[in-house]
Write a protein that holds these residues in place. Structure first.
Motif, short mmCIF file in Angstrom:
data_model
loop_
_atom_site.label_atom_id
_atom_site.label_comp_id
_atom_site.label_asym_id
_atom_site.label_seq_id
_atom_site.Cartn_x
_atom_site.Cartn_y
_atom_site.Cartn_z
N MET A 196 8.75 2.67 13.81
CA MET A 196 9.47 2.44 15.07
C MET A 196 10.03 3.75 15.59
O MET A 196 10.24 4.71 14.84
CB MET A 196 10.59 1.43 14.84
N SER A 197 10.28 3.79 16.89
CA SER A 197 10.76 5.02 17.52
C SER A 197 12.09 5.48 16.95
O SER A 197 12.40 6.68 16.93
CB SER A 197 10.87 4.83 19.04
N SER A 198 12.90 4.56 16.44
CA SER A 198 14.21 4.92 15.89
C SER A 198 14.08 5.73 14.60
O SER A 198 15.08 6.27 14.11
CB SER A 198 15.03 3.66 15.63
N ALA A 240 5.64 2.70 20.35
CA ALA A 240 5.48 1.77 19.22
C ALA A 240 4.03 1.82 18.77
O ALA A 240 3.18 2.48 19.39
CB ALA A 240 5.88 0.36 19.64
#
Length: 821
Positions: A521-523, A545
């Motif tokens: 995920m981008s986080s 994503a």
């Protein structure tokens, strides 16, 4: 009783007849044309008889010995009388040639010499015979297709091959027990054991010896019995597959090994010997293959020294056969340089120094089997030893590695196997451990790459794990690797090109990146952006994503240019998993916009603004701009810029004097140093009052409407110019002389004017095309003075026909209002 010679078919200059009956070469009556000389071809025809050369030196241009005869070259007596036969051309022997000592001569030499470049071809027999002392020598080039037999008796049991020629053995060489065939040192002779050739060294010590400066070429021929002794300083060349054995010693210095392959049926033993500590060193001439056997030995329990095989730098010995340490008892065994082992290496010699040294800073690539027998040690002094998958290195003995050396092993997590060192005795480690990993080992799995029952000493100093950072454990009996947590899949970043505008905030995508882990995920990522303009870095925003992501950021560039932008993306859970994208910002110049700032009309001399403009860049400054004013009548001039900075408005001002009246288009062009530009255009009416003291003509206010045709000078002025304040005196012809305006000020709305009646004050001789005209609402007369108000001032575009005489009226059209009172 010898049979009489048969008649030869071949032509000879002189042929043996034996008529004199004494069997001596030097008796003229035994030859058909006298004793042979260096210029005559001699023949011994078919038959059973003996021709003797006894203690004499004789010669022939060539010699042909047919089947049956025997030529005996005999040393004689204890006065050491030698016997020599010298041939000066190609010769052949189908009979027998004996190098003999007929009655135990005390010394001397029995010698057959073939002068270079000629060859003796033997299809019969050459033998050493008789007893007991003296040398036997065969000098020059010989092609043996028959038999050479070294079998004389006595105390000097040598046949010397010498001279810088070629002994090409295609027949049989037999060396009796205790006899020696010597390729004498320093002569440059090549002994070639060719197809059809065989060498038999019989008994305990019957042997061929190759001394320094000479070459033995092992081709398709064979050797049996005792090995060929290569006695140092010589060259052993392998060109064929004939079964053969060689004993290499170092008495004459290092030997040289050349050729492409030591064949399967060939054995070469590099032997130390003697307590004079005679080392034996064999130097390969270049890369080659061993499909046979190479032994590093000690022939007779030499007290020390070294048996060493040296592979030169840049070359490799590929072993598909066997390399072994053999013999007894002391001395070093060394394998120096790069070896690829696909066969067997066996450390198995006996005695007190039971070590095989790998050295020379080479690569020992083990793809086969290395066996270290009990009480023996394989020592990696300074090589890189690679234990390839499928190979073994170990055994009942020991392994030792020095500090400059490297051990390379493989952990195969795909097949759950590994390579390493496995021995029954002790192991000592130092230097570098290099690990190649196939697949991804399970986190925490253990791999005992070294295991030796006799215990371990030392630790590795450095490691090359190739990206899999193992933990290294040192249990008492070896070395164990512990697999690390698997690394995150490597992310890959790509740059992009984007186009901000100077002084304006840019927000957008500056890079993209991918992650093989589509569940990421981008986080899980952070990004920093270096915008390339020395303003420092900012934090980027990661979005996306399914393994595909982009990085966006916000930034304002102060100036237009091309800037290199560096975007660094990092996995927040694993800082070592990062990627860098190199992007480009093509920053453009901000747009300029402008407007006309001049009035709609002006008198001929103008000073003031011509244009206003704004810059879309918030970072603009006055020195970024320049302005040029084209006044519409031909000349141009630079404008003066004020105002700003940033997006605040700027004003361009200028000064100009027109030489005529009219309607002019003024163009003001503003340029930014970054390349942007804008132009403001104005259409301006330039007018003038007709006299120097600004006196002008008058019209009535009821006529002064835009685009109305008016008469401002006429005998009928009063009738043509009705006014809201009543009719004008008839004496008013239209000109206000401004006699009370000595300063020459222009008329002003809300003011008044005076003049004389009629045309007492002369009107101007001519008028401008565009002329300022007074608009009055009331005109009165007092005596000779006529006066009126200034309700407006308008601009009239005059028609032709005016003259100072009221009989020539002045007319025109109202085109603009200058002011109203």
């Amino acid at each position: 009783m010898a049979s009489a010679p048969q008649v030869r078919a071949a032509v000879c200059d002189t042929a043996w007849t034996g008529v004199a009956g004494d069997g001596r070469w030097t008796t003229p009556g035994n030859w058909s044309a006298g004793v042979p000389t260096s210029s005559s071809n001699a023949c011994l025809p078919l038959g059973s008889y003996t021709v003797s050369i006894i203690g004499e030196s004789v010669q022939a241009k060539s010699l042909t010995i047919e089947a049956g005869p025997t030529l005996s070259i005999d040393e004689l007596n204890c006065g050491a009388i030698s016997a020599f036969l010298t041939l000066y051309g190609d010769s052949s022997n189908a009979g027998t040639i004996n190098l003999a000592n007929i009655n135990d001569a005390c010394g001397g030499t029995a010698q057959l010499t073939i002068i270079s470049p000629f060859t003796l071809t033997n299809t019969g027999t050459i033998a050493t015979t008789g007893c007991c002392r003296g040398d036997r020598e065969l000098t020059g080039s010989v092609t043996n297709k028959g038999t050479v037999n070294v079998n004389h008796n006595g105390s000097n049991l040598f046949l010397h091959l010498d001279g810088a020629g070629l002994f090409d053995n295609q027949g049989t060489v037999t060396i009796g027990d205790s006899r020696t065939l010597v390729v004498s040192g320093g002569t440059g002779l090549e002994f070639r054991n060719d197809s059809g050739g065989s060498i038999a060294g019989n008994g305990i010590t019957g042997q061929l010896i190759l001394n320094n400066g000479n070459t033995f070429t092992q081709s398709a021929g064979t050797t049996t019995g005792n090995p060929v002794l290569v006695n140092g300083g010589a060259t052993l060349r392998f060109t064929g597959s004939g079964a053969s054995t060689f004993d290499l010693r170092g008495d004459g210095g290092p030997n040289t090994i050349s050729g492409s392959t030591i064949a399967a049926a060939q054995t070469m033993t590099i032997n130390i010997h003697g307590c004079g500590v005679v080392s034996s060193v064999a130097n390969l001439a270049g890369s080659m293959t061993n499909a046979g056997t190479i032994n590093l030995g000690n022939a007779d329990d030499g007290c020390g020294g070294t048996a060493q095989l040296v592979i030169p730098s840049g070359s490799t010995l590929t072993n598909t056969g066997t390399i072994a340490t053999t013999g007894c008892c002391r001395g070093d065994r060394e394998l120096t340089g790069s070896v690829t082992n696909k066969g067997t290496i066996n450390v198995n010699h006996n005695g007190s120094n039971l070590v095989l040294h790998l050295d020379g800073a080479g690569l020992f690539d083990n793809q086969g089997t290395v066996t270290i027998q009990g009480s023996r040690t394989l020592t990696n002094t300074n090589d890189t030893v690679i234990v390839e998958p499928g190979s073994t290195l170990g055994g009942p003995g020991s392994y030792a590695q020095g500090s400059p050396a490297t051990l390379g092993v493989t952990v195969d997590a795909v097949h759950n196997t590994f390579t390493g060192i496995f021995c029954g005795e002790a192991v000592s480690v130092d230097g570098t451990l290099q690990v190649t990993t196939l697949g991804t080992p399970t986190f925490g799995s253990t791999w005992p790459i070294i295991s030796c029952a006799g215990g371990r000493s030392g630790t590795f100093a450095t490691f090359n794990f190739g990206g899999t950072n193992y933990t290294v454990l040192y249990p008492p009996n070896g070395v164990t690797l512990v697999a690390p947590r698997p690394s995150d899949p490597a992310i890959r970043a790509s740059g992009t090109t984007f186009a901000p505008t100077e002084g304006q905030s840019f927000s957008g995508k500056v890079a993209t990146f991918t992650d093989p882990d589509t569940a990421a995920m981008s986080s899980e990522y952070s990004a920093t952006i270096d915008w390339g303009d020395a303003t420092g870095t900012t934090t980027g925003t990661v979005s996306g994503a399914s393994g595909t992501f982009s990085v966006s950021g916000t930034h304002t560039y102060a100036e237009e240019s091309t800037y290199p932008v560096t975007v660094t993306i990092t996995d927040v859970d694993n800082s070592s998993n990062s990627a860098t994208a190199h992007s480009t910002a093509n920053v453009g110049d901000a747009a300029l916009s402008s407007n006309c700032a001049m009035p709609q009309f002006t008198q001929q001399s103008y000073t003031g603004p011509t244009a206003t403009f704004t810059d879309a860049s918030s970072t603009g400054a006055l020195n970024d701009f320049s302005a040029t004013i084209s006044w519409g009548d031909g000349p141009s001039s630079s404008g003066t810029i004020t105002g700003g900075p940033g997006t605040a408005p700027y004003t361009v001002s200028g000064r100009h004097t027109y030489t005529s009246t009219g309607s002019f288009t003024i163009a003001t062009t503003i340029k930014d140093v970054g390349g942007s530009s804008t132009t403001a255009t104005c259409t301006v009416i330039v007018f003038a009052f007709p006299t120097s003291n600004q006196a002008t003509f008058v019209i009535g206010d009821l006529e002064a409407t835009l685009l109305n045709s008016v008469s401002w000078w006429s005998n009928q002025w009063a009738q043509l110019n009705p006014m809201s304040g009543g009719p004008a005196p008839t004496t008013m012809k239209g000109f206000s002389g401004f006699e009370d305006n000595p300063l020459g000020l222009p008329p002003a709305c809300g003011g008044s004017w005076t003049t004389d009646t009629g045309n007492a004050t002369p009107p101007p001789p001519s008028v401008p095309e565009f002329m300022g005209v007074i608009v009055s609402s009331k005109i009165t007369q007092s005596g000779s003075v006529v006066s009126g108000d200034i309700k407006e001032i308008v601009i009239v575009k005059n028609n032709p026909g005016y003259a100072p005489d009221p009989g020539h009226p002045g007319t025109g059209t109202v085109v603009a209002v200058v002011c109203r009172g």
